[in-house]
Design a protein around this motif. Sequence first.
Motif, PDB file in Angstrom:
ATOM      1  N   HIS A  13       4.710  26.895  12.262  1.00 15.01           N
ATOM      2  CA  HIS A  13       4.120  27.321  11.929  1.00 15.01           C
ATOM      3  C   HIS A  13       3.740  28.555  12.267  1.00 15.01           C
ATOM      4  O   HIS A  13       3.568  28.159  13.577  1.00 15.01           O
TER       5      HIS A  13
ATOM      6  N   ARG B 286      11.908  10.277  13.887  1.00 16.92           N
ATOM      7  CA  ARG B 286      11.827  10.895  13.514  1.00 16.92           C
ATOM      8  C   ARG B 286      13.800  10.939  13.343  1.00 16.92           C
ATOM      9  O   ARG B 286      13.968  11.015  14.496  1.00 16.92           O
TER      10      ARG B 286
ATOM     11  N   ARG C  75       9.683  19.814  -2.818  1.00 16.03           N
ATOM     12  CA  ARG C  75       8.645  18.727  -2.594  1.00 16.03           C
ATOM     13  C   ARG C  75       7.232  19.384  -3.509  1.00 16.03           C
ATOM     14  O   ARG C  75       6.815  20.806  -3.162  1.00 16.03           O
TER      15      ARG C  75
ATOM     16  N   THR D   4      -3.364  20.876   4.557  1.00 19.91           N
ATOM     17  CA  THR D   4      -3.223  19.069   3.975  1.00 19.91           C
ATOM     18  C   THR D   4      -3.253  18.297   4.126  1.00 19.91           C
ATOM     19  O   THR D   4      -3.984  17.272   4.052  1.00 19.91           O
TER      20      THR D   4
ATOM     21  N   SER E 120       1.950  20.309   1.999  1.00 21.45           N
ATOM     22  CA  SER E 120       2.386  21.224   1.240  1.00 21.45           C
ATOM     23  C   SER E 120       3.541  20.857   0.240  1.00 21.45           C
ATOM     24  O   SER E 120       4.127  20.848   0.056  1.00 21.45           O
TER      25      SER E 120
ATOM     26  N   ARG F 107      20.319  18.710   1.165  1.00 22.42           N
ATOM     27  CA  ARG F 107      18.874  20.107   1.831  1.00 22.42           C
ATOM     28  C   ARG F 107      18.000  19.823   2.592  1.00 22.42           C
ATOM     29  O   ARG F 107      17.342  20.774   3.472  1.00 22.42           O
TER      30      ARG F 107
ATOM     31  N   GLY G  68      14.249  14.888   4.774  1.00 26.66           N
ATOM     32  CA  GLY G  68      12.958  14.800   4.619  1.00 26.66           C
ATOM     33  C   GLY G  68      12.953  13.958   2.919  1.00 26.66           C
ATOM     34  O   GLY G  68      11.459  12.874   2.793  1.00 26.66           O
TER      35      GLY G  68
ATOM     36  N   ASN H 126      17.065  15.357  10.713  1.00 26.38           N
ATOM     37  CA  ASN H 126      15.601  16.035   9.341  1.00 26.38           C
ATOM     38  C   ASN H 126      14.121  17.124  10.392  1.00 26.38           C
ATOM     39  O   ASN H 126      13.624  17.174  11.111  1.00 26.38           O
TER      40      ASN H 126
ATOM     41  N   THR I  35      18.922  27.686   7.676  1.00 29.51           N
ATOM     42  CA  THR I  35      17.544  27.855   6.910  1.00 29.51           C
ATOM     43  C   THR I  35      16.384  27.483   8.408  1.00 29.51           C
ATOM     44  O   THR I  35      16.544  26.359   8.635  1.00 29.51           O
TER      45      THR I  35
HETATM   46  O1  TXA Z   1       1.692  20.094   4.669  1.00 27.31           O
HETATM   47  C1  TXA Z   1       2.592  20.186   5.348  1.00 27.31           C
HETATM   48  O2  TXA Z   1       3.927  20.606   5.094  1.00 27.31           O
HETATM   49  C2  TXA Z   1       2.201  19.498   6.703  1.00 27.31           C
HETATM   50  C3  TXA Z   1       1.766  20.118   7.003  1.00 27.31           C
HETATM   51  C4  TXA Z   1       1.628  19.277   9.520  1.00 27.31           C
HETATM   52  O3  TXA Z   1       2.212  21.426   7.703  1.00 27.31           O
HETATM   53  N1  TXA Z   1       3.642  19.243   7.288  1.00 27.31           N
HETATM   54  C5  TXA Z   1       4.569  18.482   6.759  1.00 27.31           C
HETATM   55  O4  TXA Z   1       5.641  18.412   7.154  1.00 27.31           O
HETATM   56  O5  TXA Z   1       4.554  17.481   6.110  1.00 27.31           O
HETATM   57  P1  TXA Z   1       6.955  16.997   6.989  1.00 27.31           P
HETATM   58  O6  TXA Z   1       8.055  16.980   8.657  1.00 27.31           O
HETATM   59  O7  TXA Z   1       6.230  15.895   7.060  1.00 27.31           O
HETATM   60  O8  TXA Z   1       7.898  17.966   6.176  1.00 27.31           O
HETATM   61  C6  TXA Z   1       8.378  18.621   5.719  1.00 27.31           C
HETATM   62  C7  TXA Z   1       9.513  18.554   4.865  1.00 27.31           C
HETATM   63  C8  TXA Z   1      10.344  17.671   4.916  1.00 27.31           C
HETATM   64  O9  TXA Z   1      10.973  17.192   3.879  1.00 27.31           O
HETATM   65  C9  TXA Z   1      11.504  18.293   5.705  1.00 27.31           C
HETATM   66  O10 TXA Z   1      12.527  17.396   5.389  1.00 27.31           O
HETATM   67  C10 TXA Z   1      11.226  19.609   4.534  1.00 27.31           C
HETATM   68  O11 TXA Z   1       9.661  20.214   4.664  1.00 27.31           O
HETATM   69  N2  TXA Z   1      11.920  21.245   5.932  1.00 27.31           N
HETATM   70  C11 TXA Z   1      11.557  21.374   6.576  1.00 27.31           C
HETATM   71  N3  TXA Z   1      12.678  22.243   7.007  1.00 27.31           N
HETATM   72  C12 TXA Z   1      13.969  22.324   6.107  1.00 27.31           C
HETATM   73  C13 TXA Z   1      14.622  23.241   5.511  1.00 27.31           C
HETATM   74  N4  TXA Z   1      15.065  24.406   6.817  1.00 27.31           N
HETATM   75  N5  TXA Z   1      15.263  22.898   5.060  1.00 27.31           N
HETATM   76  C14 TXA Z   1      14.740  22.557   3.788  1.00 27.31           C
HETATM   77  N6  TXA Z   1      14.179  21.881   3.729  1.00 27.31           N
HETATM   78  C15 TXA Z   1      13.073  21.431   5.086  1.00 27.31           C
END
Ligand code: TXA
Length: 340
Positions: A70, A61, A198, A38, A185, A228, A231, A65, A121
């Motif tokens: 992975h 950050r 998302r 991605t 993703s 929830r 981000g 958030n 979660t």
């Molecule tokens: O493609 C991707 O997902 C990339 C690559 C590096 O894997 N990662 C990515 O991570 O975009 P980040 O941190 O930029 O975005 C992750 C999203 C954020 O909107 C975050 O709030 C959400 O996933 N997220 C993470 N853990 C969560 C949880 N337990 N519940 C709800 N949303 C969560």
Amino acid sequence: MTPTETIRVDCDASLESAVARAITVLSRGGLVAVPTETVYGLAANARDPEAVAKIFAAKGRPATNPVIAHVPNVEAARALVSEWPESASLLARAFWPGPLTIVLAKRIGAVAEDVTAGGPTVAIRVPSHPLLSRILNRIDFPLAAPSANRSESISPTTAEHVLASLDGRVDLVLDAGPTARGIESTVIDLAGPVRLLRPGPITRDQIEGLIGPLNRAAEESTGDGVARSPGMMKRHYAPKTSVEVSSDPARAIHRHRSTGRRVAWIALVGDVVDPECPCRVMAADPIEYQRDLYAALHWADEQEAELIIVTAPPVGDAWEAIHDRLRRASAFIGDLPQFP
Ligand code: TXA
Ligand code: MG
């Protein structure tokens, strides 16, 4: 600040040494920017609270958030959760390894608290990039990895993008060229009412075709998803320059230029380009458009323009994620006067 070590991965021999070096750095609690299919991710040992804290510090950050864990396979994913519903099996079978992140009820203690921002979660993904898969298969801990950019700016689709925002803040960058999918993703929440948090490369229709209708009311009810998915802020994935999405770009450009404003244009194939205006033409195919979107926003940011005009892309399931990112990129920030 020590400059970041970079390893270019362009042959099998460099792949092996890159994997070995990354594992050394990660095992010592360091930060490694890795390619995924991605965008580039900023990886650290998800079980090591100090390593995870470095991710938040490097990105700027907010601790509220959470980040994605992975893992190499479904078995490793199941070890992080307290419940694994049938819908997770269906989605994992269809889309893992690949650009889908699944949010599930977490197993207490499986990852450092900060990975989940202390919530109930955990978000999990099995990525498909061969370099990252190889690393994940050789370590015995999950990798916490948000996109490898400073918080709220555009995600990196090349190692150059990573270095432009994080040089000196990360120990190692593995440069394997531009990423294949180009946007982050898809994130789906299976821990409560099933909903898309998302939109992304795996589309709503693909998901609904497999597990039935998503709960649109639950998607709406949180608005920007603050409760929830912290981000999913309204302004996100944004260039420094203001962005305006227009279904009549020629007119918009004319209007802004007549007030003396410098404009850069992200056009769509078929637009009649304006020789006076720096312009980058996007493909009519949504997969190609996605792949190039962040590179185009990075490009537009470098044009020393006061405004980026983006031709409004087509609508439809395959374009949902693109509209989502453009909406976030164009959320109002500055002091542009309103036009009639
Ligand atoms: O493609 C991707 O997902 C990339 C690559 C590096 O894997 N990662 C990515 O991570 O975009 P980040 O941190 O930029 O975005 C992750 C999203 C954020 O909107 C975050 O709030 C959400 O996933 N997220 C993470 N853990 C969560 C949880 N337990 N519940 C709800 N949303 C969560
Ligand atoms: Mg991000």
